[in-house]
Design a protein around this motif. Structure first.
Motif, PDB file in Angstrom:
ATOM      1  N   ALA A  19       0.830  -1.201   0.000  1.00 55.84           N
ATOM      2  CA  ALA A  19       0.000   0.000   0.000  1.00 55.84           C
ATOM      3  C   ALA A  19       0.868   1.256   0.000  1.00 55.84           C
ATOM      4  CB  ALA A  19      -0.924   0.000   1.215  1.00 55.84           C
ATOM      5  N   ILE A  20       1.935   1.246   0.751  1.00 54.59           N
ATOM      6  CA  ILE A  20       2.831   2.404   0.795  1.00 54.59           C
ATOM      7  C   ILE A  20       3.523   2.579  -0.547  1.00 54.59           C
ATOM      8  CG2 ILE A  20       4.932   3.329   1.851  1.00 54.59           C
ATOM      9  CD1 ILE A  20       4.024   1.953   4.452  1.00 54.59           C
ATOM     10  N   ARG A  21       3.966   1.479  -1.130  1.00 59.14           N
ATOM     11  CA  ARG A  21       4.623   1.543  -2.437  1.00 59.14           C
ATOM     12  C   ARG A  21       3.665   2.088  -3.494  1.00 59.14           C
ATOM     13  NH1 ARG A  21       5.824  -3.785  -3.779  1.00 59.14           N
ATOM     14  NH2 ARG A  21       6.833  -3.851  -1.772  1.00 59.14           N
ATOM     15  N   LYS A  22       2.416   1.644  -3.467  1.00 58.94           N
ATOM     16  CA  LYS A  22       1.419   2.110  -4.431  1.00 58.94           C
ATOM     17  C   LYS A  22       1.152   3.606  -4.250  1.00 58.94           C
ATOM     18  CE  LYS A  22      -2.499   1.219  -6.921  1.00 58.94           C
ATOM     19  NZ  LYS A  22      -2.404   0.972  -8.330  1.00 58.94           N
ATOM     20  N   LYS A  23       1.072   4.058  -2.991  1.00 58.10           N
ATOM     21  CA  LYS A  23       0.827   5.468  -2.720  1.00 58.10           C
ATOM     22  C   LYS A  23       1.982   6.321  -3.241  1.00 58.10           C
ATOM     23  CE  LYS A  23       1.759   7.418   1.075  1.00 58.10           C
ATOM     24  NZ  LYS A  23       2.164   8.433   1.982  1.00 58.10           N
ATOM     25  N   GLU A  24       3.211   5.894  -3.014  1.00 60.23           N
ATOM     26  CA  GLU A  24       4.365   6.643  -3.495  1.00 60.23           C
ATOM     27  C   GLU A  24       4.419   6.671  -5.012  1.00 60.23           C
ATOM     28  OE1 GLU A  24       7.591   4.750  -1.513  1.00 60.23           O
ATOM     29  OE2 GLU A  24       7.257   5.847   0.359  1.00 60.23           O
ATOM     30  N   GLU A  25       4.062   5.556  -5.645  1.00 57.90           N
ATOM     31  CA  GLU A  25       4.040   5.509  -7.108  1.00 57.90           C
ATOM     32  C   GLU A  25       2.981   6.465  -7.660  1.00 57.90           C
ATOM     33  OE1 GLU A  25       2.771   2.323 -10.518  1.00 57.90           O
ATOM     34  OE2 GLU A  25       3.787   1.559  -8.725  1.00 57.90           O
ATOM     35  N   THR A  26       1.827   6.507  -7.025  1.00 56.66           N
ATOM     36  CA  THR A  26       0.757   7.410  -7.445  1.00 56.66           C
ATOM     37  C   THR A  26       1.191   8.858  -7.293  1.00 56.66           C
ATOM     38  OG1 THR A  26      -0.876   5.776  -6.777  1.00 56.66           O
ATOM     39  CG2 THR A  26      -1.667   8.020  -7.092  1.00 56.66           C
ATOM     40  N   ASN A  27       1.876   9.173  -6.201  1.00 55.21           N
ATOM     41  CA  ASN A  27       2.357  10.541  -5.997  1.00 55.21           C
ATOM     42  C   ASN A  27       3.394  10.926  -7.041  1.00 55.21           C
ATOM     43  OD1 ASN A  27       0.706  11.030  -3.822  1.00 55.21           O
ATOM     44  ND2 ASN A  27       2.231  10.457  -2.297  1.00 55.21           N
ATOM     45  N   ARG A  28       4.262   9.993  -7.423  1.00 54.70           N
ATOM     46  CA  ARG A  28       5.245  10.280  -8.475  1.00 54.70           C
ATOM     47  C   ARG A  28       4.562  10.550  -9.804  1.00 54.70           C
ATOM     48  NH1 ARG A  28       8.542   6.158  -6.057  1.00 54.70           N
ATOM     49  NH2 ARG A  28       7.543   4.672  -7.439  1.00 54.70           N
TER      50      ARG A  28
END
Length: 40
Positions: A19-28
């Protein structure tokens, strides 16, 4: 269920949680799209 939750609690502070990885990818992606927004 408890087993998976324990893994989530261990992975979250390390930043390896999905979930954290997905959130960071979305922010990028949002940052990249924001850079090109002025071309519209």
């Amino acid at each position: 269920m408890a087993f998976k939750l324990s893994f989530k609690l261990v992975d979250a502070p390390n930043g390896t949680d999905d979930a954290i990885r997905k959130k960071e990818e979305t922010n990028r992606m949002a940052e990249a799209n924001r850079a090109f927004a002025h071309f519209r």
